[in-house]
Design a protein around this motif. Sequence first.
Motif, PDB file in Angstrom:
ATOM      1  N   ASP A  54       5.931  11.076   1.809  1.00  0.00           N
ATOM      2  CA  ASP A  54       7.124  11.571   2.486  1.00  0.00           C
ATOM      3  C   ASP A  54       8.243  10.573   2.176  1.00  0.00           C
ATOM      4  O   ASP A  54       8.366   9.544   2.837  1.00  0.00           O
ATOM      5  CB  ASP A  54       6.852  11.672   3.984  1.00  0.00           C
ATOM      6  CG  ASP A  54       8.026  12.240   4.761  1.00  0.00           C
ATOM      7  OD1 ASP A  54       9.149  12.293   4.215  1.00  0.00           O
ATOM      8  OD2 ASP A  54       7.817  12.625   5.924  1.00  0.00           O
ATOM      9  N   GLU A  55       9.017  10.874   1.156  1.00  0.00           N
ATOM     10  CA  GLU A  55      10.056   9.953   0.686  1.00  0.00           C
ATOM     11  C   GLU A  55      11.086   9.655   1.763  1.00  0.00           C
ATOM     12  O   GLU A  55      11.555   8.535   1.882  1.00  0.00           O
ATOM     13  CB  GLU A  55      10.744  10.506  -0.567  1.00  0.00           C
ATOM     14  CG  GLU A  55       9.858  10.572  -1.793  1.00  0.00           C
ATOM     15  CD  GLU A  55       9.427   9.199  -2.286  1.00  0.00           C
ATOM     16  OE1 GLU A  55      10.202   8.226  -2.147  1.00  0.00           O
ATOM     17  OE2 GLU A  55       8.313   9.102  -2.821  1.00  0.00           O
ATOM     18  N   ASN A  60      13.467   5.720   5.462  1.00  0.00           N
ATOM     19  CA  ASN A  60      13.831   5.319   6.833  1.00  0.00           C
ATOM     20  C   ASN A  60      13.166   4.005   7.211  1.00  0.00           C
ATOM     21  O   ASN A  60      13.796   3.134   7.811  1.00  0.00           O
ATOM     22  CB  ASN A  60      13.454   6.414   7.832  1.00  0.00           C
ATOM     23  CG  ASN A  60      14.364   7.613   7.732  1.00  0.00           C
ATOM     24  OD1 ASN A  60      15.489   7.516   7.247  1.00  0.00           O
ATOM     25  ND2 ASN A  60      13.873   8.764   8.162  1.00  0.00           N
ATOM     26  N   ILE A  61      11.904   3.855   6.871  1.00  0.00           N
ATOM     27  CA  ILE A  61      11.179   2.605   7.166  1.00  0.00           C
ATOM     28  C   ILE A  61      11.835   1.441   6.430  1.00  0.00           C
ATOM     29  O   ILE A  61      12.028   0.361   7.003  1.00  0.00           O
ATOM     30  CB  ILE A  61       9.690   2.732   6.772  1.00  0.00           C
ATOM     31  CG1 ILE A  61       8.972   3.759   7.648  1.00  0.00           C
ATOM     32  CG2 ILE A  61       8.987   1.381   6.821  1.00  0.00           C
ATOM     33  CD1 ILE A  61       8.873   3.366   9.108  1.00  0.00           C
TER      34      ILE A  61
END
Length: 73
Positions: A54-55, A60-61
């Motif tokens: 999940d790009e 976001n991380i």
Amino acid sequence: MRTTINISEHIIKETEALYETTNRSKAVESALLDAIKYKKLQAFKQLKGKISFDEEFLNNIRRMELYETEDNC
């Protein structure tokens, strides 16, 4: 751990030369560690195209980690 194995003198000498040592145990251990890393890398490469990420989540991380680093400075 002490183990007895039969390895040809030619292979031992070549391994010692590659790892620039005259210590047979260190040469064999280094060669085995490299073989393990190589096999693990091959197995990892076999996963190419079989795993999806999940790009958006990863981005976001990464952004959150960057902000945490900047806040701690």
